[in-house]
Scaffold this active site. Structure first.
Site, PDB file in Angstrom:
ATOM      1  N   ASP A 139       1.232  -0.698  -0.360  1.00 58.85           N
ATOM      2  CA  ASP A 139       0.233  -0.273   0.050  1.00 58.85           C
ATOM      3  C   ASP A 139       0.743   1.621  -0.292  1.00 58.85           C
ATOM      4  O   ASP A 139       0.826   2.064  -0.808  1.00 58.85           O
ATOM      5  CB  ASP A 139      -1.131   0.490   1.391  1.00 58.85           C
ATOM      6  CG  ASP A 139      -2.392   1.063   1.352  1.00 58.85           C
ATOM      7  OD1 ASP A 139      -3.158   1.594   0.055  1.00 58.85           O
ATOM      8  OD2 ASP A 139      -2.703   1.561   2.038  1.00 58.85           O
ATOM      9  N   CYS A 196     -23.210  -2.230 -14.791  1.00 61.65           N
ATOM     10  CA  CYS A 196     -24.100  -2.046 -13.593  1.00 61.65           C
ATOM     11  C   CYS A 196     -23.741  -0.850 -13.062  1.00 61.65           C
ATOM     12  O   CYS A 196     -21.868  -0.697 -13.395  1.00 61.65           O
ATOM     13  CB  CYS A 196     -23.140  -3.048 -12.167  1.00 61.65           C
ATOM     14  SG  CYS A 196     -23.703  -3.036 -10.917  1.00 61.65           S
ATOM     15  N   CYS A 203     -22.319   6.485  -4.196  1.00 63.63           N
ATOM     16  CA  CYS A 203     -21.674   7.544  -4.067  1.00 63.63           C
ATOM     17  C   CYS A 203     -21.611   9.172  -3.379  1.00 63.63           C
ATOM     18  O   CYS A 203     -22.253   9.700  -3.859  1.00 63.63           O
ATOM     19  CB  CYS A 203     -20.491   8.154  -4.447  1.00 63.63           C
ATOM     20  SG  CYS A 203     -19.183   9.061  -3.729  1.00 63.63           S
TER      21      CYS A 203
END
Length: 382
Positions: A139, A196, A203
């Site tokens: 990350d 989709c 959001c």
């Protein structure tokens, strides 16, 4: 099949078996060629001002593996599944409202968990391939975890910008390892998102501009980690979130029924991931580190989380919190926290809340906080 192919296949199988033994839920292999398309997309993101600012390294470093490890040949990607459902979740009620940490911050900080697994896998690889050079990342490294995972067949790129795996949905942590040794690559997966558009439509702030494109500056997950006062238009959108946002994952059909409890260290503690909001307001640095320091959501320190807790109490119009909010407004040394308290008292709008704002207006000297107090008092006069 040549002897070299047989050797490669056997090595790859041993790596997969060792990864499973270590507790890695999925492993994939990809070439270490430059990520040309990703480089173009990141350049556009930067030009449009969509980057979060948390990214490490230059665009070149994030897309050209051989800048991170000379003569890079293979990227080994891993995925570790995490839970999506909280057992014995404490209730949030009027008078005892609770905030929430996103699922990616449940349990022990995943950076530490995945690094330990990668270290074990690296030791195995170095024993299997003498002289190999390796660089691992989780990350916070320069290389794009998602781009590496997609190329290696871990999952496809969802319209919510998450990597979606067939086995675990998008509830996975990602890590990778660059090697200067060639291993046969796996095939990328075809996107299953189709028509989709649920994540884009759901959001809260419109941060998903379109499928696969995110304006990080609007993303609630990003906003919860900032340290300044939040812009007015985002404060109520925060809801009761203290760190992160799961909306674009929870609405995803690919995540329906996905709840994997494979790793004890990733199991959430209900009182930590869904704490009482008022309990967050007066934590000392020591108390915060002792309670939340091992969670991924603690990396920015207590200030953003306390600010979010203050704003959440206002959004929820929690009248029982007025005395605590008044204390923050009158006594906290941080202007951002005082400003947030002023806004929240303005949302609650009881007589006690108005009295607290009036009292604070007579002693406040910070321009930002003065502005919030004035606007909060004007709400009550409308």
């Amino acid at each position: 099949m040549t002897p070299t192919d047989v050797k490669q296949k056997a090595l790859k199988q041993r790596l997969k078996e060792e990864a499973a033994a270590i507790g890695i839920d999925k492993i994939g292999f990809a070439s270490a060629d430059p990520f040309v398309t990703m480089k173009e997309r990141l350049t556009v993101q930067q030009q449009k001002g969509y980057a979060s600012g948390f990214e490490k390294g230059s665009i070149a470093e994030r897309t050209e593996p051989d800048l991170l490890l000379p003569e890079a040949k293979t990227i080994l990607s891993i995925a570790v599944a995490y839970p999506s459902k909280l057992k014995d979740a404490p209730p949030s009620r009027k008078g005892s409202r609770r905030g929430v940490f996103c699922r990616a911050s449940w349990g022990e900080d995943y950076h530490h968990v995945l690094r330990r697994k990668l270290e074990k896998l690296q030791a195995f690889i170095e024993a299997e391939i003498p002289g190999v050079r390796v660089r691992s990342m989780v990350d916070t490294g320069e290389l794009s975890d998602r781009a590496a995972a997609i190329r290696s067949g871990i999952g496809w790129s969802g319209k919510n910008c998450a990597v979606i795996t067939p086995e675990f949905g998008s509830y996975v942590y990602l890590g990778e390892m660059i090697l200067d040794y060639a291993i046969e690559p796996d095939q990328p997966l075809e996107s299953q998102c189709g028509t989709c558009n649920k994540c884009v439509d759901a959001c809260p702030t419109g941060a998903l501009i379109q499928g696969g494109q995110l304006d990080s500056s609007k993303c609630i997950a990003f906003l919860t980690q900032t340290k300044d006062m939040l812009p007015e238009q985002y404060r109520k959108k925060l809801g009761n979130r203290l760190y992160g946002c799961d909306t674009c994952q929870t609405v995803c059909p690919e995540n329906k029924g996905m709840d994997h409890h494979h790793h004890e260290e990733l199991e959430p503690e209900p009182e930590k991931v869904k704490p009482l909001l008022q309990s967050m307001l007066f934590l000392s640095n020591k108390e915060f580190k002792q309670t939340y320091g091992k969670m991924a959501g603690s990396w920015r320190g207590k200030k953003p989380i306390q600010r979010n807790a203050v704003l959440a109490l206002g959004t929820l119009k929690e009248e029982a919190a007025v005395p605590d909010l008044q204390k923050v407004l009158l006594e906290d040394v941080r202007p951002v926290l005082r400003a947030a308290a002023a806004w929240s008292l303005g949302q609650i709008q009881t007589a006690d809340a108005q009295h607290a704002l009036h009292t604070a207006s007579e002693k406040e000297t910070d321009p930002m906080v003065e502005k919030e107090i004035l606007e909060a008092r004007m709400i009550g006069e409308e």
